[in-house]
Each structure stands twice: as C-alpha cells, then as structure tokens.
Scaffold this active site. Structure first.
Site, PDB file in Angstrom:
ATOM      1  N   ALA A 131       0.870  -1.171   0.000  1.00  0.00           N
ATOM      2  CA  ALA A 131       0.000   0.000   0.000  1.00  0.00           C
ATOM      3  C   ALA A 131       0.908   1.223   0.000  1.00  0.00           C
ATOM      4  O   ALA A 131       2.068   1.138   0.418  1.00  0.00           O
ATOM      5  CB  ALA A 131      -0.872  -0.019   1.251  1.00  0.00           C
ATOM      6  N   GLY A 176       0.485  -4.940   0.915  1.00  0.00           N
ATOM      7  CA  GLY A 176      -0.697  -4.973   0.056  1.00  0.00           C
ATOM      8  C   GLY A 176      -0.439  -5.636  -1.292  1.00  0.00           C
ATOM      9  O   GLY A 176      -1.367  -6.126  -1.927  1.00  0.00           O
ATOM     10  N   GLU A 207      -0.742  -9.200  -0.639  1.00  0.00           N
ATOM     11  CA  GLU A 207      -2.173  -9.420  -0.375  1.00  0.00           C
ATOM     12  C   GLU A 207      -2.970  -9.458  -1.685  1.00  0.00           C
ATOM     13  O   GLU A 207      -3.902 -10.243  -1.827  1.00  0.00           O
ATOM     14  CB  GLU A 207      -2.691  -8.331   0.581  1.00  0.00           C
ATOM     15  CG  GLU A 207      -2.116  -8.536   1.990  1.00  0.00           C
ATOM     16  CD  GLU A 207      -2.436  -7.412   2.954  1.00  0.00           C
ATOM     17  OE1 GLU A 207      -2.141  -6.247   2.611  1.00  0.00           O
ATOM     18  OE2 GLU A 207      -2.971  -7.681   4.035  1.00  0.00           O
ATOM     19  N   GLU A 257       4.513  -5.242   7.364  1.00  0.00           N
ATOM     20  CA  GLU A 257       3.767  -4.165   8.038  1.00  0.00           C
ATOM     21  C   GLU A 257       4.243  -3.870   9.456  1.00  0.00           C
ATOM     22  O   GLU A 257       4.287  -2.723   9.871  1.00  0.00           O
ATOM     23  CB  GLU A 257       2.260  -4.489   8.058  1.00  0.00           C
ATOM     24  CG  GLU A 257       1.570  -4.265   6.718  1.00  0.00           C
ATOM     25  CD  GLU A 257       1.628  -5.457   5.784  1.00  0.00           C
ATOM     26  OE1 GLU A 257       2.432  -6.380   6.017  1.00  0.00           O
ATOM     27  OE2 GLU A 257       0.857  -5.463   4.812  1.00  0.00           O
TER      28      GLU A 257
HETATM   29  N1  CO8 Z   1       4.605   3.051  -0.609  1.00  0.00           N
HETATM   30  C1  CO8 Z   1       5.003   4.236  -1.127  1.00  0.00           C
HETATM   31  N2  CO8 Z   1       6.131   4.373  -1.832  1.00  0.00           N
HETATM   32  C2  CO8 Z   1       6.892   3.269  -2.021  1.00  0.00           C
HETATM   33  C3  CO8 Z   1       6.552   2.011  -1.503  1.00  0.00           C
HETATM   34  C4  CO8 Z   1       5.332   1.920  -0.768  1.00  0.00           C
HETATM   35  N3  CO8 Z   1       4.879   0.773  -0.266  1.00  0.00           N
HETATM   36  N4  CO8 Z   1       7.504   1.113  -1.838  1.00  0.00           N
HETATM   37  C5  CO8 Z   1       8.410   1.799  -2.561  1.00  0.00           C
HETATM   38  N5  CO8 Z   1       8.048   3.089  -2.677  1.00  0.00           N
HETATM   39  C6  CO8 Z   1       8.751   4.164  -3.374  1.00  0.00           C
HETATM   40  C7  CO8 Z   1       9.967   4.644  -2.577  1.00  0.00           C
HETATM   41  O1  CO8 Z   1       9.568   5.568  -1.569  1.00  0.00           O
HETATM   42  C8  CO8 Z   1      10.792   5.264  -3.681  1.00  0.00           C
HETATM   43  O2  CO8 Z   1      10.236   6.517  -3.999  1.00  0.00           O
HETATM   44  P1  CO8 Z   1      11.213   7.813  -4.196  1.00  0.00           P
HETATM   45  O3  CO8 Z   1      12.081   7.428  -5.368  1.00  0.00           O
HETATM   46  O4  CO8 Z   1      10.248   8.912  -4.492  1.00  0.00           O
HETATM   47  O5  CO8 Z   1      11.970   7.958  -2.912  1.00  0.00           O
HETATM   48  C9  CO8 Z   1      10.518   4.358  -4.883  1.00  0.00           C
HETATM   49  O6  CO8 Z   1       9.295   3.678  -4.579  1.00  0.00           O
HETATM   50  C10 CO8 Z   1      11.605   3.304  -5.089  1.00  0.00           C
HETATM   51  O7  CO8 Z   1      11.758   2.599  -3.883  1.00  0.00           O
HETATM   52  P2  CO8 Z   1      13.171   2.434  -3.125  1.00  0.00           P
HETATM   53  O8  CO8 Z   1      14.081   3.553  -3.487  1.00  0.00           O
HETATM   54  O9  CO8 Z   1      12.888   2.202  -1.669  1.00  0.00           O
HETATM   55  O10 CO8 Z   1      13.708   1.085  -3.832  1.00  0.00           O
HETATM   56  P3  CO8 Z   1      14.744   0.051  -3.207  1.00  0.00           P
HETATM   57  O11 CO8 Z   1      15.136  -0.844  -4.344  1.00  0.00           O
HETATM   58  O12 CO8 Z   1      15.799   0.733  -2.441  1.00  0.00           O
HETATM   59  O13 CO8 Z   1      13.886  -0.812  -2.155  1.00  0.00           O
HETATM   60  C11 CO8 Z   1      11.949  -2.015  -1.384  1.00  0.00           C
HETATM   61  C12 CO8 Z   1      12.822  -1.617  -2.600  1.00  0.00           C
HETATM   62  C13 CO8 Z   1      12.724  -2.948  -0.470  1.00  0.00           C
HETATM   63  C14 CO8 Z   1      10.717  -2.726  -1.955  1.00  0.00           C
HETATM   64  C15 CO8 Z   1      11.547  -0.722  -0.616  1.00  0.00           C
HETATM   65  O14 CO8 Z   1      10.997   0.209  -1.530  1.00  0.00           O
HETATM   66  C16 CO8 Z   1      10.537  -0.943   0.471  1.00  0.00           C
HETATM   67  O15 CO8 Z   1      10.851  -1.441   1.540  1.00  0.00           O
HETATM   68  N6  CO8 Z   1       9.272  -0.542   0.210  1.00  0.00           N
HETATM   69  C17 CO8 Z   1       8.221  -0.622   1.199  1.00  0.00           C
HETATM   70  C18 CO8 Z   1       7.745  -2.021   1.374  1.00  0.00           C
HETATM   71  C19 CO8 Z   1       6.666  -2.081   2.426  1.00  0.00           C
HETATM   72  O16 CO8 Z   1       6.895  -1.820   3.595  1.00  0.00           O
HETATM   73  N7  CO8 Z   1       5.464  -2.447   1.971  1.00  0.00           N
HETATM   74  C20 CO8 Z   1       4.334  -2.599   2.864  1.00  0.00           C
HETATM   75  C21 CO8 Z   1       3.596  -1.309   2.947  1.00  0.00           C
HETATM   76  S1  CO8 Z   1       2.341  -1.372   4.180  1.00  0.00           S
HETATM   77  C22 CO8 Z   1       1.095  -2.175   3.452  1.00  0.00           C
HETATM   78  O17 CO8 Z   1       1.161  -2.618   2.337  1.00  0.00           O
HETATM   79  C23 CO8 Z   1      -0.124  -2.284   4.270  1.00  0.00           C
HETATM   80  C24 CO8 Z   1      -1.118  -3.207   3.613  1.00  0.00           C
HETATM   81  C25 CO8 Z   1      -2.414  -3.076   4.260  1.00  0.00           C
HETATM   82  C26 CO8 Z   1      -2.870  -1.689   4.014  1.00  0.00           C
HETATM   83  C27 CO8 Z   1      -4.282  -1.492   4.216  1.00  0.00           C
HETATM   84  C28 CO8 Z   1      -4.681  -0.015   3.981  1.00  0.00           C
HETATM   85  C29 CO8 Z   1      -3.578   0.950   3.702  1.00  0.00           C
END
Ligand code: CO8
Length: 258
Positions: free
Chosen positions: A66, A112, A115, A135
């Site tokens: 998400a 998400g 999911e 999460e």
């Molecule tokens: N949300 C928003 N932006 C994201 C997300 C995300 N989940 N994942 C990546 N991005 C963005 C980064 O912020 C970055 O943006 P910017 O260039 O503007 O800074 C861009 O995508 C590229 O990402 P990274 O630079 O971080 O890329 P890396 O190769 O260094 O890392 C990862 C890749 C490991 C996948 C890393 O991006 C990461 O950890 N992402 C988050 C993963 C995460 O925690 N996902 C779970 C989110 S919570 C969730 O899904 C809740 C589900 C239930 C929700 C119910 C209602 C909301």
C-alpha cells in the site's frame, strides 16, 4: 473511466491487467485500488474474457505494498475505513470473481502487494520475486486480508513467522511453502501464465466460476478473521509506533520503536 495507474491488454479471451506506477514500485494508492476495481469488474462482465492475469509494471516490482506516503498521517478511523474499503473494492472482490485471476508476480510483492497476489486464484513467480508482509516494521499490521490468506496458503506457523519477522522470502521458498505454484525466469513469466490461461479457457467457464465459489466457501468462516484484522489494522493508526514506523520509511531511516 480512463486509467492513470492501470493498463489493460486484451488478447482474444485473455486480459492482462498491469499495475502501472513503476516509479513507486507500483504501490497501491486509493486511486489505483479504485481503478483496479473498475478494471476487474469490467473484464468480469465481458463475456469474451475467460482468464485475467494481474502483474506489475517493470522488472523490479509486482506491487511493493500500500502507498505508505498516502496513509502515514491517517487516524484510527481513516485507517479502518481504508482497510475496509480496500478489502471490499479489490481484495475480496478479486477473490470472489467468477473469472479466474492468475497473479504473475514479477518482483517485490510486499504488504498490500502480496495481499493482492494472494487474493488472486493462484500465483506464478519470476525467480527474482521477493514476498513478505513487512507491516509490523512500520508499526501497523496487514490490513488487506493478509493475516487470513497467508495462513490459509502457507499454514499458521509460517504465516506467523513471516508476519512477525517482516522478512521477505525468495520465490523458491515461496514455492516450497505453497505460496506460488511455479517459479520461472522473468522472461518466461507471462508466457507460462498465458499457457496456463490457455488450458483454463479450454474448460467450461460456468463450471470454473462454480468451482471458484465452492473452493472459496471453505474459507467463509474466516469472515470474522477479516473483520478482526480490519479492526486491529485501524487501531494501529493510534499508536506512536505507527507514526515512527511510517515516518522512518519516508525519511529513509531505521525506525526507533518505543
Ligand atoms: N509506498 C510508497 N512508496 C513506495 C513504496 C510503498 N509501499 N515502496 C516503494 N516506494 C517508493 C519509494 O519511496 C521510492 O520513492 P522515491 O524514489 O520517491 O523515494 C521508490 O518507490 C523506489 O523505492 P526504493 O528507493 O525504496 O527502492 P529500493 O530498491 O531501495 O527498495 C523495497 C525496494 C525494499 C521494496 C523498498 O521500496 C521498500 O521497503 N518498500 C516498502 C515495502 C513495504 O513496507 N510495503 C508494505 C507497505 S504497508 C502495506 O502494504 C499495508 C497493507 C495493508 C494496508 C491497508 C490499507 C492501507
């Protein structure tokens, strides 16, 4: 409806739905969830379409979760509503479609994103794919059905481990654990999904829709579990750990939980 973040391709009786926000690793914001709902609904109503493949744009991510930026300042009420609406519009909706949905997991499938893959009827992964429910590292819990569907697919013990550690597992591990059915090289991912789709289209669509309904019926006793998840997901938004976890992600640092 013109889509901003979703692409649809039709090849005779097969449709490919691509989540298309590659700069944000295809993270699901509200707009994307609404567009996906419309796309799946439209395709399900199109009698020509016999199978839908869902995938992510680019070679890095299926869906990285998400959109953390979007929900980082949400209140308990907003968080609860987000989870409830999202489950209704997309995750439960996909699981209960009469048209078979195959997830082609082409990279990170996190939160998400996993999911969404789990809401599909089955999954095929590319060898670079990584899957997890991270999460709790953000001070929140899965809110789009992950606590329920992951346990159904990999069993309670492995689901607990994945959720508590927030670890990502490799595509091969996901196959060993029953989370995905096949692992292939990225280049072979869509061809394999199309081949499987071809086999499905040889069979009766009416019978397949009835089979989907019947398989899903075994999991309806989890309705309560989904509600408990939504409630606890919403409550996470009232904690300091949630504020710290999401702020740390956006500031690109490690969280310092209480
Ligand atoms: N949300 C928003 N932006 C994201 C997300 C995300 N989940 N994942 C990546 N991005 C963005 C980064 O912020 C970055 O943006 P910017 O260039 O503007 O800074 C861009 O995508 C590229 O990402 P990274 O630079 O971080 O890329 P890396 O190769 O260094 O890392 C990862 C890749 C490991 C996948 C890393 O991006 C990461 O950890 N992402 C988050 C993963 C995460 O925690 N996902 C779970 C989110 S919570 C969730 O899904 C809740 C589900 C239930 C929700 C119910 C209602 C909301």
């Amino acid at each position: 409806m013109d889509f901003e973040n979703v692409l649809i391709e039709q090849h005779t009786n097969l449709a490919i739905v691509t989540v298309n926000r590659p700069k944000k690793l295809n993270a699901l914001n509200t707009q994307t969830i609404k567009e996906l709902h419309t796309a799946f609904k439209r395709l399900d109503e199109n009698t020509e379409i016999k199978v839908i493949i869902v995938t992510g744009s680019g070679e890095k991510a299926f869906v990285a979760g998400a959109d953390i930026k979007e929900f980082s300042d949400f209140t308990v009420e907003e968080g609860t509503e987000l989870a409830r609406k999202g489950q209704e519009l997309l995750f439960d909706f996909v699981q209960n479609l009469g048209t078979p949905v195959i997830a082609a997991v082409n990279g990170f499938a996190l939160g998400g994103g996993l999911e969404l893959a789990m809401a599909a009827h089955f999954r095929v992964a590319s060898s670079n794919a990584k899957m997890g429910l991270p999460e709790v590292s953000l001070g929140v819990i899965p809110g789009y059905g992950g606590t329920q569907r992951l346990s159904q697919l990999v069993g309670k013990g492995k689901a607990m481990e994945m959720i508590m550690t927030a670890n990502m597992i490799s595509a091969e591990e996901a196959k060993d654990w029953g989370l995905v059915n096949y692992v292939v090289e990225q280049i072979d991912l869509l061809p394999l999904c199309k081949k499987l789709a071809g086999k499905i289209t040889n069979n009766s669509s009416v019978a397949i829709a009835a089979a989907i309904k019947s398989v899903n019926a075994n999991y309806t006793n989890c309705v309560n579990g989904y509600s408990v998840e939504i409630e606890n997901f919403g409550l996470s938004f009232g904690t300091n750990d949630f504020k710290e976890g999401t702020t740390a992600f956006l500031e690109k640092r490690k969280p310092n939980f209480e």
